[in-house]
Design a protein around this motif. Sequence first.
Motif, PDB file in Angstrom:
ATOM      1  N   GLY A  13       0.832  -1.181   0.000  1.00  0.00           N
ATOM      2  CA  GLY A  13       0.000   0.000   0.000  1.00  0.00           C
ATOM      3  C   GLY A  13       0.872   1.237   0.000  1.00  0.00           C
ATOM      4  O   GLY A  13       1.865   1.307   0.713  1.00  0.00           O
ATOM      5  N   VAL A  14       0.544   2.181  -0.859  1.00  0.00           N
ATOM      6  CA  VAL A  14       1.210   3.477  -0.899  1.00  0.00           C
ATOM      7  C   VAL A  14       0.103   4.523  -0.763  1.00  0.00           C
ATOM      8  O   VAL A  14      -1.071   4.198  -0.923  1.00  0.00           O
ATOM      9  N   PRO A  15       0.427   5.765  -0.451  1.00  0.00           N
ATOM     10  CA  PRO A  15      -0.633   6.763  -0.258  1.00  0.00           C
ATOM     11  C   PRO A  15      -1.583   6.836  -1.457  1.00  0.00           C
ATOM     12  O   PRO A  15      -1.169   7.110  -2.580  1.00  0.00           O
ATOM     13  N   GLY A  16      -2.852   6.501  -1.207  1.00  0.00           N
ATOM     14  CA  GLY A  16      -3.883   6.600  -2.233  1.00  0.00           C
ATOM     15  C   GLY A  16      -3.892   5.496  -3.261  1.00  0.00           C
ATOM     16  O   GLY A  16      -4.656   5.541  -4.225  1.00  0.00           O
ATOM     17  N   ALA A  17      -3.043   4.488  -3.096  1.00  0.00           N
ATOM     18  CA  ALA A  17      -2.958   3.459  -4.134  1.00  0.00           C
ATOM     19  C   ALA A  17      -2.402   2.151  -3.570  1.00  0.00           C
ATOM     20  O   ALA A  17      -1.943   2.084  -2.434  1.00  0.00           O
ATOM     21  N   VAL A  18      -2.462   1.138  -4.414  1.00  0.00           N
ATOM     22  CA  VAL A  18      -1.824  -0.144  -4.149  1.00  0.00           C
ATOM     23  C   VAL A  18      -0.820  -0.368  -5.271  1.00  0.00           C
ATOM     24  O   VAL A  18      -1.124  -0.124  -6.439  1.00  0.00           O
ATOM     25  N   GLU A  19       0.387  -0.796  -4.913  1.00  0.00           N
ATOM     26  CA  GLU A  19       1.419  -1.079  -5.905  1.00  0.00           C
ATOM     27  C   GLU A  19       1.695  -2.569  -5.929  1.00  0.00           C
ATOM     28  O   GLU A  19       1.899  -3.187  -4.891  1.00  0.00           O
ATOM     29  N   LEU A  20       1.718  -3.108  -7.135  1.00  0.00           N
ATOM     30  CA  LEU A  20       2.049  -4.516  -7.344  1.00  0.00           C
ATOM     31  C   LEU A  20       3.286  -4.565  -8.218  1.00  0.00           C
ATOM     32  O   LEU A  20       3.295  -4.002  -9.316  1.00  0.00           O
ATOM     33  N   ARG A  62      -2.046  -3.629 -19.710  1.00  0.00           N
ATOM     34  CA  ARG A  62      -2.212  -2.173 -19.861  1.00  0.00           C
ATOM     35  C   ARG A  62      -3.690  -1.820 -20.016  1.00  0.00           C
ATOM     36  O   ARG A  62      -4.175  -0.870 -19.405  1.00  0.00           O
ATOM     37  N   GLN A  63      -4.431  -2.575 -20.801  1.00  0.00           N
ATOM     38  CA  GLN A  63      -5.861  -2.286 -20.990  1.00  0.00           C
ATOM     39  C   GLN A  63      -6.611  -2.389 -19.667  1.00  0.00           C
ATOM     40  O   GLN A  63      -7.453  -1.544 -19.356  1.00  0.00           O
ATOM     41  N   ILE A  64      -6.300  -3.407 -18.881  1.00  0.00           N
ATOM     42  CA  ILE A  64      -6.992  -3.616 -17.603  1.00  0.00           C
ATOM     43  C   ILE A  64      -6.656  -2.496 -16.620  1.00  0.00           C
ATOM     44  O   ILE A  64      -7.541  -1.949 -15.964  1.00  0.00           O
ATOM     45  N   GLU A  65      -5.377  -2.138 -16.523  1.00  0.00           N
ATOM     46  CA  GLU A  65      -5.026  -1.091 -15.559  1.00  0.00           C
ATOM     47  C   GLU A  65      -5.627   0.242 -15.962  1.00  0.00           C
ATOM     48  O   GLU A  65      -6.042   1.019 -15.106  1.00  0.00           O
ATOM     49  N   LEU A  66      -5.728   0.520 -17.252  1.00  0.00           N
ATOM     50  CA  LEU A  66      -6.366   1.759 -17.698  1.00  0.00           C
ATOM     51  C   LEU A  66      -7.843   1.781 -17.316  1.00  0.00           C
ATOM     52  O   LEU A  66      -8.367   2.809 -16.881  1.00  0.00           O
ATOM     53  N   GLN A  67      -8.517   0.630 -17.453  1.00  0.00           N
ATOM     54  CA  GLN A  67      -9.933   0.543 -17.078  1.00  0.00           C
ATOM     55  C   GLN A  67     -10.130   0.789 -15.581  1.00  0.00           C
ATOM     56  O   GLN A  67     -11.214   1.178 -15.156  1.00  0.00           O
ATOM     57  N   GLY A  97      -5.427   3.041 -13.330  1.00  0.00           N
ATOM     58  CA  GLY A  97      -4.077   2.825 -12.830  1.00  0.00           C
ATOM     59  C   GLY A  97      -2.998   3.116 -13.852  1.00  0.00           C
ATOM     60  O   GLY A  97      -3.240   3.735 -14.893  1.00  0.00           O
ATOM     61  N   HIS A  98      -1.797   2.665 -13.523  1.00  0.00           N
ATOM     62  CA  HIS A  98      -0.624   2.838 -14.385  1.00  0.00           C
ATOM     63  C   HIS A  98       0.206   1.572 -14.304  1.00  0.00           C
ATOM     64  O   HIS A  98       0.300   0.953 -13.248  1.00  0.00           O
ATOM     65  N   VAL A  99       0.841   1.209 -15.409  1.00  0.00           N
ATOM     66  CA  VAL A  99       1.788   0.101 -15.403  1.00  0.00           C
ATOM     67  C   VAL A  99       3.069   0.572 -16.084  1.00  0.00           C
ATOM     68  O   VAL A  99       3.021   1.302 -17.077  1.00  0.00           O
ATOM     69  N   HIS A 100       4.201   0.193 -15.498  1.00  0.00           N
ATOM     70  CA  HIS A 100       5.498   0.582 -16.038  1.00  0.00           C
ATOM     71  C   HIS A 100       6.421  -0.630 -15.999  1.00  0.00           C
ATOM     72  O   HIS A 100       6.325  -1.481 -15.117  1.00  0.00           O
ATOM     73  N   CYS A 101       7.323  -0.657 -16.949  1.00  0.00           N
ATOM     74  CA  CYS A 101       8.396  -1.649 -16.962  1.00  0.00           C
ATOM     75  C   CYS A 101       9.665  -0.926 -16.542  1.00  0.00           C
ATOM     76  O   CYS A 101      10.030   0.095 -17.122  1.00  0.00           O
ATOM     77  N   LEU A 102      10.311  -1.459 -15.517  1.00  0.00           N
ATOM     78  CA  LEU A 102      11.500  -0.832 -14.953  1.00  0.00           C
ATOM     79  C   LEU A 102      12.650  -1.834 -14.929  1.00  0.00           C
ATOM     80  O   LEU A 102      12.424  -3.045 -14.875  1.00  0.00           O
ATOM     81  N   PRO A 103      13.894  -1.351 -14.919  1.00  0.00           N
ATOM     82  CA  PRO A 103      15.017  -2.272 -14.768  1.00  0.00           C
ATOM     83  C   PRO A 103      15.096  -2.759 -13.321  1.00  0.00           C
ATOM     84  O   PRO A 103      14.745  -2.025 -12.402  1.00  0.00           O
ATOM     85  N   VAL A 153      11.217  -5.299 -13.691  1.00  0.00           N
ATOM     86  CA  VAL A 153      10.149  -5.117 -12.722  1.00  0.00           C
ATOM     87  C   VAL A 153       8.961  -4.540 -13.495  1.00  0.00           C
ATOM     88  O   VAL A 153       9.088  -3.510 -14.144  1.00  0.00           O
ATOM     89  N   PHE A 154       7.836  -5.229 -13.453  1.00  0.00           N
ATOM     90  CA  PHE A 154       6.600  -4.670 -13.973  1.00  0.00           C
ATOM     91  C   PHE A 154       5.816  -4.170 -12.764  1.00  0.00           C
ATOM     92  O   PHE A 154       5.440  -4.946 -11.888  1.00  0.00           O
ATOM     93  N   ARG A 155       5.621  -2.846 -12.701  1.00  0.00           N
ATOM     94  CA  ARG A 155       4.960  -2.220 -11.570  1.00  0.00           C
ATOM     95  C   ARG A 155       3.601  -1.690 -11.992  1.00  0.00           C
ATOM     96  O   ARG A 155       3.488  -0.859 -12.884  1.00  0.00           O
ATOM     97  N   VAL A 156       2.566  -2.179 -11.313  1.00  0.00           N
ATOM     98  CA  VAL A 156       1.196  -1.708 -11.548  1.00  0.00           C
ATOM     99  C   VAL A 156       0.774  -0.917 -10.324  1.00  0.00           C
ATOM    100  O   VAL A 156       0.898  -1.389  -9.190  1.00  0.00           O
ATOM    101  N   THR A 157       0.277   0.285 -10.551  1.00  0.00           N
ATOM    102  CA  THR A 157      -0.248   1.131  -9.476  1.00  0.00           C
ATOM    103  C   THR A 157      -1.732   1.316  -9.713  1.00  0.00           C
ATOM    104  O   THR A 157      -2.145   1.766 -10.791  1.00  0.00           O
TER     105      THR A 157
END
Length: 120
Positions: A41-48, A90-95, A98-104, A111-115
């Motif tokens: 849990g992060v402020p106002g969101a959940v991060e996976l 990406r389609q699901i997180e947009l619905q 949220g946001h999804v990013h690919c990070l090193p 790391v695939f991070r979904v917020t």
Amino acid sequence: GLEAVPTQVRGNARLLQRLVRNLIENALRYGGGRAEVVLRGVPGAVELDVLDRGPGIDESERERVFEPFYRARGASESSGGVGLGVSLVRQIELQHGGHVHCLPRAGGGSVFRVTLPNRP
């Protein structure tokens, strides 16, 4: 130590399950057969975060991996899939707003991070 903080994401349970499953399957397929999952849990969101120890994804390709049918350089068709799993994420997180990013990943891999917003 770690402290568990109750948190909740509102949305379509079936689609959110698909999002998590697709990220884990992607990490297993391209990330050396092992995946790690971190939920916080992060402020106002959940991060996976779904982490792998694969070859990593070049910075120039980190957004392109979310395009349907796109394959990162070095990914062969023999590794399975048709390049839809991560684009569906990406389609699901947009619905779900949220946001999804690919990070090193430090030490190698991705790391695939979904917020996703934490809605009361």
